[in-house]
Write an enzyme that holds these catalytic residues in place. Structure first.
Site, PDB file in Angstrom:
ATOM      1  N   GLU A 100       0.913  -1.123   0.013  1.00  0.00           N
ATOM      2  CA  GLU A 100       0.065   0.185   0.151  1.00  0.00           C
ATOM      3  C   GLU A 100       0.848   1.260  -0.016  1.00  0.00           C
ATOM      4  OE1 GLU A 100      -2.251   2.496   3.303  1.00  0.00           O
ATOM      5  OE2 GLU A 100      -2.123   0.430   3.682  1.00  0.00           O
ATOM      6  N   THR A 130      -4.542   5.828   2.693  1.00  0.00           N
ATOM      7  CA  THR A 130      -4.988   7.139   2.995  1.00  0.00           C
ATOM      8  C   THR A 130      -5.831   7.858   2.054  1.00  0.00           C
ATOM      9  OG1 THR A 130      -2.929   7.587   4.135  1.00  0.00           O
ATOM     10  CG2 THR A 130      -4.411   9.330   4.365  1.00  0.00           C
ATOM     11  N   LYS A 190      -9.660  -2.587   7.973  1.00  0.00           N
ATOM     12  CA  LYS A 190      -8.326  -2.167   8.572  1.00  0.00           C
ATOM     13  C   LYS A 190      -8.684  -1.720  10.232  1.00  0.00           C
ATOM     14  CE  LYS A 190      -5.354   1.872   8.115  1.00  0.00           C
ATOM     15  NZ  LYS A 190      -4.985   2.979   7.278  1.00  0.00           N
TER      16      LYS A 190
END
Length: 265
Positions: A100, A130, A190
């Site tokens: 990521e 993000t 997450k």
């Protein structure tokens, strides 16, 4: 009869309606590569329900192909193009399958595009992290990201990610957020910030939500990854640890141990 109205075509997985004791119930049937929905015997509706009363079901089970069976995921934040590509290649050599790259600047987007291209050469998945705005979703799609990761649970980001062809990995940090995300059909989630929430959080959530596939993120490294994996995390995401030469052999050992364990099972 109480009707669950499905609004949008952007569903990952085939969905169908069943009638149980006069109630229209929706259940997830199976993942389909066509990313479409199948609605059987759906009642005709002449007046759509208000948006806030509509139940939209999604499934991010395609993430299992990228994350399932892999103990660690790599996060490359703010390293720039050359260093990100070098760290990504190092991570792949260690045994990481999934990477990521958070996108918070044009420099980050350049790095994401470069790592996506490097990963494509060897069949590795690279996602954008993000992702907190719809513009981020567009940027991630245009950069070729395979999935999106967010620090929190935002249904609009989830919807937009699916519509852009990228399964989302939204963040949760409370039982309410976890329950809401699971109710929407999302199973890969997450957990952020994992180190602040602590091992006891994972233990507590495993009871009421055994179906949740949790990715521990935030404050994770070679010293605590095994503890979180043993306490309920399916995957642990590590970031700055990848830039620490002392941790690299330890991370490789974790990956190898869990790979061997999966093969034995």
């Amino acid at each position: 009869m109480e009707v669950i109205f499905i609004d949008r075509l952007s569903l990952v997985g085939e969905l169908k309606l069943q009638y149980t004791q006069g109630r229209c119930v929706m259940r997830n049937v199976a993942y389909s590569d066509m990313w479409q929905r199948t609605l059987s015997n759906a009642p005709a509706m002449t007046t759509p329900l208000p948006r806030e009363e509509r139940l939209v079901m999604y499934s991010n089970e395609p993430l299992t192909q990228m994350l399932g069976g892999h103990a660690l995921m790599a996060i490359l934040r703010g390293f720039g193009v050359e260093h990100s590509v070098a760290l990504a290649r190092q991570a792949w050599e260690l045994g990481f399958e999934c990477i990521e790259l958070p996108i918070q600047s044009e420099r980050d987007l350049d790095a994401l595009r470069a790592v996506v291209a490097a990963g494509a050469e060897i069949g590795k998945s690279v996602g954008a992290g993000t992702v907190v705005t719809l513009e981020h979703v567009r940027q991630a799609r245009d950069a070729g990201a395979a999935f999106t990761v967010s620090p929190g649970y935002d249904r609009e980001i989830v919807r937009a990610s699916f519509e852009a062809g990228m399964p989302p990995l939204p963040g949760v940090g409370t039982a309410s957020e976890l329950q809401s995300a699971l109710a929407a059909g999302l199973t890969w989630l997450k957990v952020f910030p994992a180190s602040a929430l602590g091992l006891s959080w994972f233990t507590a959530m495993a009871g009421p939500f055994p179906q949740a596939k949790l990715v521990a993120t935030g404050g994770m490294d070679a010293s605590n990854a095994e503890s979180y994996l043993a306490t309920g995390a399916r995957v642990v995401a590590v970031g700055s640890a990848l830039a620490d030469p002392a941790q690299l052999p330890l991370l490789a050992g974790i990956l190898n141990n869990h790979h061997l364990g999966a093969n034995r099972n």
